[in-house]
Structures are given as C-alpha cells and as structure tokens.
Design a protein around this motif. Structure first.
Motif, PDB file in Angstrom:
ATOM      1  N   GLN A 319      -5.692  25.987   3.365  1.00 38.66           N
ATOM      2  CA  GLN A 319      -5.138  27.326   3.563  1.00 38.66           C
ATOM      3  C   GLN A 319      -4.933  27.638   5.046  1.00 38.66           C
ATOM      4  O   GLN A 319      -3.960  28.277   5.429  1.00 38.66           O
ATOM      5  N   LYS A 320      -5.859  27.183   5.876  1.00 38.63           N
ATOM      6  CA  LYS A 320      -5.793  27.478   7.304  1.00 38.63           C
ATOM      7  C   LYS A 320      -5.043  26.410   8.096  1.00 38.63           C
ATOM      8  O   LYS A 320      -4.958  26.489   9.328  1.00 38.63           O
ATOM      9  N   ASN A 321      -4.517  25.387   7.401  1.00 40.52           N
ATOM     10  CA  ASN A 321      -3.728  24.329   8.052  1.00 40.52           C
ATOM     11  C   ASN A 321      -4.529  23.623   9.138  1.00 40.52           C
ATOM     12  O   ASN A 321      -4.053  23.410  10.262  1.00 40.52           O
ATOM     13  N   ILE A 322      -5.757  23.254   8.820  1.00 43.23           N
ATOM     14  CA  ILE A 322      -6.645  22.618   9.789  1.00 43.23           C
ATOM     15  C   ILE A 322      -6.827  21.148   9.430  1.00 43.23           C
ATOM     16  O   ILE A 322      -7.109  20.807   8.272  1.00 43.23           O
ATOM     17  N   ASN A 323      -6.648  20.280  10.420  1.00 40.26           N
ATOM     18  CA  ASN A 323      -6.918  18.860  10.265  1.00 40.26           C
ATOM     19  C   ASN A 323      -8.323  18.570  10.773  1.00 40.26           C
ATOM     20  O   ASN A 323      -8.649  18.841  11.922  1.00 40.26           O
ATOM     21  N   LEU A 324      -9.148  18.004   9.906  1.00 42.80           N
ATOM     22  CA  LEU A 324     -10.545  17.723  10.234  1.00 42.80           C
ATOM     23  C   LEU A 324     -10.675  16.298  10.755  1.00 42.80           C
ATOM     24  O   LEU A 324     -10.136  15.355  10.169  1.00 42.80           O
TER      25      LEU A 324
END
Length: 780
Positions: A319-324
């Motif tokens: 949802q937050k468009n975060i790449n971990l």
C-alpha cells in the motif's frame, strides 16, 4: 480487441465441442438473461412475433436470417474504454507529475463468460527521487556495526548522486519488546542497564524508536548515528518486524514522499520474532498496523500488541509502495531469503560482520529493484480472472509472465492482460487495481458486468398478449403469473388434458420429461434435486451429471452444463483438469521449463535428454554456459552462425555485448570461455551476470588467428638447413677418413715390429757378384 476476444471465444467453443451444434439453441433457455449467460456469442430476439420454430436464443447471424429485426436483437458486446492515459515521463526530478505507468484508468464492459484484452506500459524513469530509511538493530551484538555507519550518510549520498539528484535519508532503531521474557529483569539494575551483568553500560531496552525523519541534510544522519548507543535483550530473536510495520505506516513521522522510490533498509545479525510469538509474554492482541509512535518517538504499543504477520507486512508495504531490503549476516541470510519470497519487492543482501559493506549492499539492492518490473493485482473480484503476457526486451512476448528483469533505467516494457468474467455478480459494477511493485503509479480498472437485457426495462405487466393478462410480456416472451403455464400463459395448472402429455417427450415412446419432471398443461416442470438443478424443455439437462476427476466435478475448475464441462478461464480438457497457464513452469531464468522441455497442463515435460527437475532446471549433460553463449557471441558480435541463419538471434540472445581489450576478474559470477571459430581463430570472451540478473558478454576485440608463413624466413631456414646438412656430412666424412688412416698406420707399425732382418744392413742392397754352388761337386 473486441474482434480478437470474439475469435478466442469461437476457438474456446469449438474446443468444448460446441462447433457444429449451436450451443445457443441446445441449452433450453427461456429468458433473455439466461441466453446471454450461455455464451458470449449468443443473442436474443425480443420481437413478440417470431417465425414458427425459430429459437429466440441463437447466434446473431441466425436471428437476422430468421427475420428478427436489428432493433429487437439483444447482443451486448464487451469493450475496453480508456478513461485516462497520461504519457510516460522521461525524468523523475524537475517535473511536476511523474508518470511511470500508462494508462491510469480504463473501463471494461464484460458480458457473462466473455473476455477482453488491454495493455499497459511501464517505464523506470531516469533521475527518480529516492527516500531511504535505515532501520538498524541496536542490540549489543551490533556495537561494531554502529561505529562503522557513522559516516554512512555522506558516503551513501555520494554514491546515490550517481543515480538520482534528489535523495533523502532517515534513521530508526529497534531491539525487542521491553517485557519479560524478552528483557532482563533481574537483578533490578539490569532493567536500567541491561549490560550490567557483563560489566558494561548500555541503554534501557526499547522496542522501536524513530530517530531521524527523512531529510536531504545527510550530515544530520551522521550526527544522529554518532549519538546512538546499543542496548541488550535476553533472547536471540529481535523485534524487527514491529519496527518495519511502524516505519511503514507512520507516514507523517517518517516523511515518505508520494513521488519517490521508497527503500526501507533493515539491518540485523539475528532472527526476528513473528506473529503469535507475543504469547510468550502474555500478549494476545493482534497487531493492528496503525501508527503508535508517541511524542518521544518510541513505539508505545510494543508491550500490548503482538508482532505483525508476514501477510500484514506485505499488505502495508504494498500500500505504501515501499521496497524492503534485508541486509543481514550470513548466519541468517537463508531465513530472510525465505521471507523475501513471500514479500513482493524485497531483496536480500549478505552483510559483513561489522557492516563495512552496507554501502555497496544498498547500492546493489537499489540496482536490483530498478532492474525489475513486476505487476501486482489488488482487490480483484472473485468473478474475474486475469492472464498476463509480458513484452520485455527485443519485443519478445513471454506468455504467462507478469514481470520483466534485466532492465536498464529508461527501458519501457508492456504487458498484455486478458480479463475474463465467470457468471454474473449481484453487484453490476466493481473495480480493481494493477500496479508495479514499489511504484506509486497504478491502473484502476472499472468493470461493468453486462448481465441484463435492455428490453427488461420495457416489460409489460398483465399484458393482453399473455392470455388476457395472465403474465408479464418481457423481451418478447410471457413470464406467467403463479398457477399459469404455456408460452402465452394459456394453460392453468388446475386444468388437465391427457393429450397434452405428448408435448412432454421428444419422441413417441420415450418417458415423459425424462422421468425427472411432471407434465403439466403440456409442459415439463422439472423436479428439484439435492444434487443440483434440472433444466431443459424435457428436463434432459442438469448441472451435476458431468464426469468427475479426483472426486470433483469438472476437476473443480469448471461448471457442469447439460452433461458438458464448461471450463473456467485458464483450464481445458474434457474434465477441465489441464491448465493452460505456464507460470508454474517458469524457471528462475525466466524461460519455460528452462528451455529444456514444454509445459503440459501446468507441469514441465522435460524433452532435453538428461534434464530433470520441476522446471527441467537440472541437466548435467546439457551444454554448459560457454557452449550456449558461444552462439550468441557469433551472432551478435560477428553476425554469423546458426542463430543468424535461423533469424533467432535477438530472441535467443538477450545478453549485452561489450568489446574489451582484455578480460578482467569479475568474481565468481563470471565465466571465462574460449573457442575456435570457422577460420580456426581463437575467440576469448567472458560470460557475466551482474547483481540485477542482467547478462553481459565481454568479448576480446580481435580473435587470435594463426599468422601466414614468412617467405624470407622460410628461404633462409631452408638454406641454413642445407648448409648445416652439408657441413655435417663433410665432418662425418673427414672423421671416417681420419679413423681409416690411423688404422692403416697402426697396421704398418705392427708389421714393422714383426720384421726378422738385421737392421744394420739394407735389405734392398744387392752385391755386384753372385756366388753359385755346384751341388754335384764333391770335394776331397
């Protein structure tokens, strides 16, 4: 696209055995809505008067031939309408709106069991802003790591400036839940100083604290890191997932920008707690994925909420468009690789013991993320199914794939997506979203399900055409009131005439209503069944008499209709037991069955001798990398060879070719190769795969070819050889003569030594007188 969908529908119907027999006229439907649900090819004639014996549900062309006017034909067609399509951007920084996916909004009109194909394009734009939040494990074992990252902000900014001109960086830290049994509570001094027992001083234990919001002042990062100290927890696993979920959902605290790539760097040397581990401390309330950072920037719900699950983390990261990015030590890298397979858009890097390589790890991980585009689907209605085809590099279409790898910044890829509806939902309009993993851009797809007929809105209640008001005239047919039967509601259930029973069997002598119904007023009223629905003019059809596979009707992948299995999308076969999808056959190299076989019903049939494995990836007897890439060097560097003749060079060889003067050592991911070409020249090249999976062939500029003979050298060599042979022969002759003379002289000396004469006289001298003796003379 509409024509293509109709063509695909015809092929599907033929595969199901509907060609030759008209599927629209064999299903025994008696309403417009039922007709449209039979097949996307069926149309309904709503004219009140129709030729005798002509079916109302038929192919559109047949209805026109039977005299049904255009205005009375109900034939809704599926379509795709683009509602918003901003062009793709070239650069990220400096523009007001950056667009990396097009179109942004479309509308699908789908009738039952029909499909439509639409396309999307995705581009990784250049100079796109980047937000990096560094989340660090501050347990005692990471003490040396903390020292090594004190200047990370400056170094990272220097490296990332090569990729983007707009970088912001932040910092956060975690240990574990400050509650027993995760923390030390004895002796009492250990609560304030967890390092009390080992004779050191460290911070009281905390779950997660937000230290520095995202900022472009990279020196502040260095300053804040220098202020940090480690803490100490009791058990080996850490509470890192608590920190990840808070850093993800606390947008305002962290400072994530909408128009930027979001990287969350997670560094640790230990395992981490997961959902339900909180029960050890009596924590049973599930994690609510809400922001709980207090005014002091600490995670306030650490002791009241359980650890988050992988599914919850995946949902929020998406949802937050975060790449971990998992930057972990080699002892736990395998565990986090397993986690990464369950969380899209996640990469894993091996962190050195003291975090000295974290800078290169972040840069490499960002390169991997930017080299891959993968689509994800959100909120897909259960009545819809999607099939993907990817067009990545060299305009090659890869069926069943929704991702592209080995891309460079600025590359544009496209995906062809087929949406197929099954049945009719109660809610006639629904929507879903398609987006690239880690991108803010998305495509919103609004779906209108065309399950109703327009003629239904013109229904005439108590129509005189229906036996003087005994029914409702709807779409050209009478929908009878309760207790009335017949095509025009002319028959009452209370009336009975034995002659009417002849209309309840297809031929004389056959049982009435197939023995599965009652003949009332000359029409079959089918019995209900616990197994399913009985339908048809003579109750000859049902939805439960189809063949079963492994105990399930139509293998659980289709619907039974009058003895035939109508397969769901992506399934085929008499039992619907064979999938047409190929994504289950995709190997890690992106090839179907590793190029060593074919995908049959979702499983690889390995045809290459010696190959085996789920995706035929194991093949000890198959050609090695040098043998395979040799043909790519021949066709792409020298424009010759088998692949050039077959015109398949661009399709088979997606490697980049770089000409070099000499081959350098590029580590374990590089393979040096040598072969002889058709001119007997030695060609040397190196096969290398970088961190993003991109294949590069480094080829020596000029092959080593054998040189032609030097005439002068050959002439001098022959002359020298002749002279040498002559001199050698002369010396041998001289040697032999010398040996012979010495032997003769020795023999002479020997004969001389054997001579008996007096050496005082000359044996050759003869006196002047000769004396003769008379042998007959006898003296006195």
């Amino acid at each position: 696209m509409g024509k293509l969908s109709v063509a695909l529908g015809i092929i599907a119907l033929c595969a199901a055995g509907a060609c030759g027999g008209n599927i629209c006229t064999t299903r025994g439907v008696n309403s417009c809505k039922q007709c449209l649900a039979v097949s996307p090819l069926c149309a309904w004639c709503s004219a009140e008067v129709l030729a005798q014996g002509s079916p109302r549900c038929d192919l559109r062309t047949n209805l026109l031939e039977n005299g049904c006017g255009h205005d009375y034909i109900e034939f809704p067609s599926s379509s795709v309408t683009i509602l918003e399509a901003r062009p793709l951007s070239d650069k990220g920084s400096g523009s007001s709106i950056t667009t990396q996916m097009s179109p942004q909004r479309i509308r699908l009109n789908l009738r039952p069991d029909d499909s439509q194909i639409f396309r999307v394009q995705v581009r990784q734009v250049e100079d796109y802003p980047v937000d990096i939040y560094y989340l660090m494990d501050l347990s005692n074992s990471m003490k040396d790591d903390l020292r090594n990252i004190q200047n990370l902000g400056t170094k990272l900014a220097s490296e990332m400036r090569k990729l983007t001109s707009n970088l912001r960086i932040g910092f956060g830290a975690f240990v574990d839940k400050p509650i027993s049994p995760y923390m030390y509570i004895s002796p009492p001094e250990a609560i304030i100083n967890p390092c009390y027992e080992i004779g050191e001083t460290c911070l009281p234990m905390f779950g997660y604290k937000h230290v520095l919001s995202l900022t472009d002042e990279v020196t502040r990062f260095n300053e804040e890191v220098r202020k940090q100290s480690v803490s100490r927890n009791r058990d080996a696993p850490e509470g890192g997932f608590d920190a990840i979920i808070q850093a993800t959902v606390c947008d305002e605290k962290i400072g994530w920008r909408n128009d930027a790539s979001h990287l969350l760097v997670f560094t640790t040397d230990a395992k981490t707690h997961i959902a339900l581990d909180g029960r050890l401390a009596g924590i049973v309330q599930p994690n609510d994925a809400q922001c709980h950072i207090d005014k002091d920037n600490f995670y306030s719900a650490s002791t009241t909420l359980d650890y988050p699950s992988l599914g919850l983390m995946t949902e929020k990261l998406s949802q937050k468009n975060i790449n971990l990015i998992f930057a972990v030590t080699d002892t736990v890298v395998g565990l986090y690789q397993n986690y990464s397979e369950l969380i899209p858009g996640t990469t894993v890097g091996t962190l050195s013991r003291d975090s000295s390589n974290v800078l290169q790890l972040i840069v490499d991980s960002y390169g991997k993320i930017r080299s891959k585009v993968e689509l994800e689907v959100r909120d897909l209605p259960e009545e819809l199914s999607l099939a993907f085809n990817a067009t990545c590099l060299n305009d090659e279409v890869i069926p069943g794939l929704k991702s592209c790898v080995g891309l460079k910044i600025g590359d544009t890829v496209s995906f062809s997506i087929e949406a197929k509806v099954r049945g009719c939902p109660r809610e006639r309009e629904k929507s879903f979203t398609i987006k690239p993993v880690g991108f803010k851009d998305n495509l919103t797809v609004v779906v209108n399900f065309d399950c109703d007929c327009s003629c239904e809105s013109q229904a005439e209640a108590n129509s005189s055409s229906c036996s003087q008001g005994n029914g409702t005239l709807e779409c050209g047919v009478c929908r009878c009131n309760a207790g009335r039967l017949g095509s025009h509601c002319e028959c009452s259930e209370e009336e009975y005439n034995p002659s009417q029973q002849d209309n309840c069997s297809p031929r004389a002598g056959q049982p009435l209503c197939s023995q599965r119904g009652e003949c009332i007023c000359g029409q079959c009223v089918c019995h209900s069944s616990d197994f399913g629905k009985v339908t048809g003019k003579y109750c000859e059809c049902d939805d439960f008499s189809c063949v079963r596979f492994k105990g399930q009707m139509c293998s659980g992948h289709g619907q039974c209709s009058c003895g035939d299995c109508l397969c769901d999308p992506d399934w085929t076969g008499d039992y619907c037991n064979c999938t047409t999808r190929t994504d289950t056959c995709m190997s890690s190299t992106g090839l179907v069955c590793s190029g060593h076989g074919s995908c049959v019903c979702g499983k690889c049939d390995c045809t290459q001798p010696g190959s085996y494995g789920d995706t035929c990836e194991k093949c000890p007897t198959c050609p090695d990398a040098c043998t395979i890439k040799k043909e790519c060097v021949e066709c792409k560097k020298f424009e010759r060879g088998m692949l050039v003749e077959q015109q398949s060079c661009s399709r088979m060889c997606r490697d980049e070719i770089e000409t070099v003067q000499e081959l350098t050592d590029r580590g374990k991911d590089a393979v040096n190769c040598t072969y002889k070409d058709e001119n007997d020249c030695v060609v040397r090249f190196q096969y290398y795969e970088d961190s993003s999976g991109k294949s590069i062939l480094y080829v020596i500029e000029e092959p080593d070819c054998p040189k032609g003979p030097d005439v002068l050298v050959v002439l001098l060599s022959v002359t020298g050889a002749i002279l040498l042979i002559g001199l050698t022969a002369l010396l041998i002759w001289k040697l032999l003569i010398t040996i012979h003379d010495r032997r003769e002289f020795a023999r002479f000396e020997e004969e001389k030594a054997r001579a008996k004469w007096d050496t005082g006289h000359n044996p050759l001298y003869k006196e002047a007188t000769s004396t003769f003796t008379n042998i007959t003379y006898r003296g006195n």
